[in-house]
Design an enzyme around this catalytic site. Structure first.
Site, PDB file in Angstrom:
ATOM      1  N   ILE A   1       0.843  -1.199   0.000  1.00 17.98           N
ATOM      2  CA  ILE A   1       0.000   0.000   0.000  1.00 17.98           C
ATOM      3  C   ILE A   1       0.882   1.256   0.000  1.00 17.98           C
ATOM      4  O   ILE A   1       0.572   2.252  -0.648  1.00 17.98           O
ATOM      5  CB  ILE A   1      -0.947   0.002   1.231  1.00 17.98           C
ATOM      6  CG1 ILE A   1      -1.937  -1.164   1.144  1.00 17.98           C
ATOM      7  CG2 ILE A   1      -1.686   1.330   1.372  1.00 17.98           C
ATOM      8  CD1 ILE A   1      -2.948  -1.069   0.010  1.00 17.98           C
TER       9      ILE A   1
ATOM     10  N   LYS B   1       7.951   3.233  20.038  1.00 15.79           N
ATOM     11  CA  LYS B   1       9.346   2.820  20.193  1.00 15.79           C
ATOM     12  C   LYS B   1      10.072   2.807  18.847  1.00 15.79           C
ATOM     13  O   LYS B   1       9.715   2.047  17.951  1.00 15.79           O
ATOM     14  CB  LYS B   1       9.388   1.399  20.796  1.00 15.79           C
ATOM     15  CG  LYS B   1       8.825   1.338  22.205  1.00 15.79           C
ATOM     16  CD  LYS B   1       9.762   2.048  23.140  1.00 15.79           C
ATOM     17  CE  LYS B   1       9.260   2.011  24.580  1.00 15.79           C
ATOM     18  NZ  LYS B   1      10.053   2.905  25.441  1.00 15.79           N
ATOM     19  N   THR B   2      11.089   3.628  18.726  1.00 17.97           N
ATOM     20  CA  THR B   2      11.796   3.727  17.441  1.00 17.97           C
ATOM     21  C   THR B   2      12.953   2.734  17.319  1.00 17.97           C
ATOM     22  O   THR B   2      13.544   2.616  16.258  1.00 17.97           O
ATOM     23  CB  THR B   2      12.365   5.152  17.238  1.00 17.97           C
ATOM     24  OG1 THR B   2      13.295   5.414  18.280  1.00 17.97           O
ATOM     25  CG2 THR B   2      11.270   6.194  17.238  1.00 17.97           C
TER      26      THR B   2
ATOM     27  N   GLY C   1     -13.356 -20.426  -6.375  1.00 18.41           N
ATOM     28  CA  GLY C   1     -12.882 -21.442  -5.444  1.00 18.41           C
ATOM     29  C   GLY C   1     -12.639 -22.763  -6.144  1.00 18.41           C
ATOM     30  O   GLY C   1     -12.900 -22.910  -7.335  1.00 18.41           O
TER      31      GLY C   1
ATOM     32  N   CYS D   1     -16.795 -16.893 -11.245  1.00 17.63           N
ATOM     33  CA  CYS D   1     -16.095 -18.098 -11.650  1.00 17.63           C
ATOM     34  C   CYS D   1     -16.771 -19.355 -11.075  1.00 17.63           C
ATOM     35  O   CYS D   1     -17.783 -19.794 -11.625  1.00 17.63           O
ATOM     36  CB  CYS D   1     -14.614 -18.009 -11.292  1.00 17.63           C
ATOM     37  SG  CYS D   1     -13.609 -19.117 -12.286  1.00 17.63           S
TER      38      CYS D   1
ATOM     39  N   HIS E   1     -13.029 -13.483 -13.737  1.00 21.90           N
ATOM     40  CA  HIS E   1     -12.959 -12.839 -12.413  1.00 21.90           C
ATOM     41  C   HIS E   1     -13.010 -11.321 -12.572  1.00 21.90           C
ATOM     42  O   HIS E   1     -11.960 -10.683 -12.679  1.00 21.90           O
ATOM     43  CB  HIS E   1     -11.658 -13.230 -11.709  1.00 21.90           C
ATOM     44  CG  HIS E   1     -11.626 -14.635 -11.225  1.00 21.90           C
ATOM     45  ND1 HIS E   1     -12.154 -15.016 -10.012  1.00 21.90           N
ATOM     46  CD2 HIS E   1     -11.147 -15.763 -11.790  1.00 21.90           C
ATOM     47  CE1 HIS E   1     -11.990 -16.318  -9.849  1.00 21.90           C
ATOM     48  NE2 HIS E   1     -11.375 -16.795 -10.913  1.00 21.90           N
TER      49      HIS E   1
ATOM     50  N   GLU F   1     -13.462  -9.123 -10.485  1.00 15.93           N
ATOM     51  CA  GLU F   1     -12.829  -8.415  -9.360  1.00 15.93           C
ATOM     52  C   GLU F   1     -11.373  -8.073  -9.646  1.00 15.93           C
ATOM     53  O   GLU F   1     -10.801  -7.208  -8.983  1.00 15.93           O
ATOM     54  CB  GLU F   1     -12.959  -9.238  -8.069  1.00 15.93           C
ATOM     55  CG  GLU F   1     -12.091 -10.492  -7.971  1.00 15.93           C
ATOM     56  CD  GLU F   1     -12.729 -11.742  -8.582  1.00 15.93           C
ATOM     57  OE1 GLU F   1     -13.682 -11.601  -9.382  1.00 15.93           O
ATOM     58  OE2 GLU F   1     -12.271 -12.854  -8.253  1.00 15.93           O
TER      59      GLU F   1
HETATM   60  N1  GLN Z   1     -12.700 -24.630  -9.687  1.00 14.48           N
HETATM   61  C1  GLN Z   1     -13.204 -23.995 -10.848  1.00 14.48           C
HETATM   62  C2  GLN Z   1     -12.359 -24.263 -12.082  1.00 14.48           C
HETATM   63  O1  GLN Z   1     -11.227 -24.646 -11.975  1.00 14.48           O
HETATM   64  C3  GLN Z   1     -13.359 -22.507 -10.628  1.00 14.48           C
HETATM   65  C4  GLN Z   1     -12.055 -21.814 -10.433  1.00 14.48           C
HETATM   66  C5  GLN Z   1     -12.212 -20.428  -9.867  1.00 14.48           C
HETATM   67  O2  GLN Z   1     -13.227 -20.098  -9.297  1.00 14.48           O
HETATM   68  N2  GLN Z   1     -11.196 -19.630 -10.002  1.00 14.48           N
HETATM   69  O3  GLN Z   1     -12.821 -24.090 -13.198  1.00 14.48           O
END
Ligand code: GLN
Length: 555
Positions: free
Chosen positions: A8, A177-178, A349, A376, A508, A510
């Site tokens: 950051i 404390k430095t 995931g 995803c 994704h 995000e």
């Molecule tokens: N497990 C899923 C795949 O491999 C989704 C991967 C993820 O969500 N990045 O396609």
């Protein structure tokens, strides 16, 4: 030390220098031997961030992209592993013409070569280089040596900032404390380096007396200690640094003449962050997230930031809560608790943990018209849910979980199968930016402002199985984004007249969010969630600060 805020700090310095009219880029150096972050466990190392070119890297790269509003490339990332790999490859290619290649100076020189390449590629005026790890660690000695050599080569072009933690002990009257910083500077001295700036991370701003003490004890120039107190929003950090006039100091030391000074937009963002009154409550449903706040925030940092940005874009204060999907497996009726949220996200995931609970949650969102956004895995499982409960494919599943499912609506792609057979896992998923064509009139099309083609980042192995597309679409789920050849399904959604927002992306989103304006799809989701929140959130709730909380009890 890790988590002290080097990323950051670097991103903030970059933002400030950008605001002074310079083109800035940032490089992250990770001291580990892994060639990239792709093979590392996110619960230990934090989120694996993915760049347009498919580079799997440290989450700090996300901070750089978000703060600098620039897309970076693999030239902006290196690890001990990638430095050695490239050096050895060059040696094998006879680039050293028979001479002996040594750890010193050849490894530091390779680091410098990479920094210079990144500078050239990005055409930046200023390159920020963040060296991960801790001063005094064996792992980053060679990187410090690279700094020393670079400074030796171009003494007026290199500036060194040390980010250091200043603890305070409650037994000592909370006095800052430095001493640890003094020792850190000594450690740097033994590597032949003296910092030009010390960024003093502490619970509160450093007082004048302590700044002077550090300057005196460490032989630093006057005014070179910059306060970096704890903040509730990372987007305040550039503004805080400027309170200590960091950009004036940097420009003076680098002998650069400022072109302007403009953090207006950033100040406006900070004002929304602190002054937004209405809240929007978002539940993130997934497999058991662990308990520490640290683990949660680090392994889903981009999702969290994307939610924040989108909330700020609609002038709302976001409240994020983590919901353990396994609870919905043990007690399916518990999904009703989801009705208190403005919207639900199922993030990316892997693996089977909590999957049936996630599917229950998605069903509840679809049936009760709660805004749902699947990222995803969250899209794949939404397709499984829809196939099972609407399209009549009762035993539909993803082959990631059930290899023998009679209805493999989500399946592995042929080329992925080949890659997995080789057992060389690094970088074998569908990675990086791919184009998608949007369907006119869809929610996605509207969210992206009527664009026909978009580009988004991927990291997955499985895809919607083309054999099921017709059957699923006939029942009302629309694939509103596809690859240009229409083979890969990129976005699935329910039409606006059927649901306020039910959308999933194979990519994704995000990974491409920005603090000012937010990501188009997150923003569209947030509008729906804010609308719903306005109806359900009790007034007293709006006083609660943003926080991450695990609803499920620790086992
Ligand atoms: N497990 C899923 C795949 O491999 C989704 C991967 C993820 O969500 N990045 O396609």
């Amino acid at each position: 030390m890790s988590s002290v805020g080097k990323g950051i700090a670097a991103a903030s310095i970059g933002k400030i220098l950008q605001a002074r009219g310079f083109e800035v880029t940032a490089i992250k150096i990770d001291p580990y031997v892994n060639v990239d972050a792709g093979t590392m466990n996110p619960t230990e190392h934090g989120e694996v961030f993915v760049l347009d070119d498919g580079m799997e890297c440290d989450q700090d790269m996300g901070n750089y992209e978000r703060f600098l509003d620039r897309d970076l490339s693999r030239a902006n990332y290196m690890t001990t592993g990638s430095v050695y790999l490239d050096l050895i490859t060059r040696e094998r290619n006879l680039e050293f013409r028979g001479r002996c290649v040594n750890v010193v100076p050849d490894v530091p020189l390779e680091v410098i070569r990479k920094i210079e390449l990144a500078a050239k590629k990005t055409k930046a005026d200023i390159v920020l280089v963040e060296i991960g790890g801790t001063v005094g660690d064996y792992q980053n000695l060679l990187f410090l040596e690279a700094v020393r050599l670079l400074k030796f080569k171009q003494p007026h072009d290199v500036l060194l900032a040390l980010v250091s933690y200043i603890p305070s002990l409650s037994g000592g009257g909370n006095e800052l404390k430095t001493k640890p910083t003094q020792h850190a500077v000594r450690n740097l001295n033994s590597a032949g380096l003296l910092p030009d700036l010390v960024i003093a991370r502490a619970a509160v701003a450093l007082d004048k007396k302590r700044k002077e003490k550090l300057e005196f004890m460490c032989g630093l120039e006057k005014g070179s200690v910059i306060s970096a107190p704890d903040v509730s929003s990372v987007y305040d950090v550039p503004l805080n640094f400027e309170k200590d006039k960091i950009s004036d100091q940097i420009l003076e030391k680098l002998d650069l003449i400022s072109r302007k000074r403009d953090l207006k937009e950033w100040r406006r963002l900070s004002s929304v962050v602190h002054n937004a009154k209405q809240t929007v409550r978002i539940g993130i449903v997934g497999k058991y997230f662990g308990t520490g706040r640290f683990i949660l925030t680090d392994s889903y940092i981009s999702v969290i930031e994307a939610v924040k940005h989108a909330a700020y874009a609609v002038k709302r204060k976001p409240i994020l809560e983590w919901v353990d999907a396994e609870e919905f497996e043990k007690r399916p009726q518990k999904v009703q608790e989801l009705s208190k949220y403005g919207g639900i996200i199922v993030p990316g995931g892997f693996g089977s943990r909590g999957v049936e609970g996630i599917i229950n949650a998605i069903r509840y969102c679809r049936e009760k018209k709660i805004p749902y956004f699947g990222l995803c895995y969250g899209m794949q499982l939404a397709v499984v849910e829809f196939a099972r409960h609407v399209a009549g494919l009762k035993r539909a599943h993803t082959t990631e979980i059930d290899k023998k499912t009679p209805e493999p609506v989500i399946d592995i792609m042929a080329d992925q199968k080949e890659k997995l057979a080789v057992k060389n896992y690094g970088g074998t998923m569908r990675l990086g930016a791919y184009p998608a064509i949007l369907k006119k009139g869809s929610i996605a099309f509207r969210a992206y402002g009527g664009k026909r083609q978009i580009s988004e980042r991927h990291r997955h192995r499985y895809e919607v199985n083309p054999q099921y597309i017709d059957r699923i679409e006939k029942k009302g789920l629309v694939f509103s984004g596809t690859s240009p050849d229409r083979r890969l399904m990129e976005i699935a959604e329910l039409p606006a007249d059927k649901h306020p927002f039910f959308l999933g992306t194979q990519f994704h989103p995000e990974l491409k969010t920005r603090p000012i304006g937010g990501h188009p799809l997150f923003k569209e989701f947030m509008k729906a969630a804010a609308k719903r929140s306005a109806l359900i959130v009790p007034a007293s709730f709006s006083r609660l600060p943003l926080r991450a909380r695990v609803l499920a009890k620790k086992k």
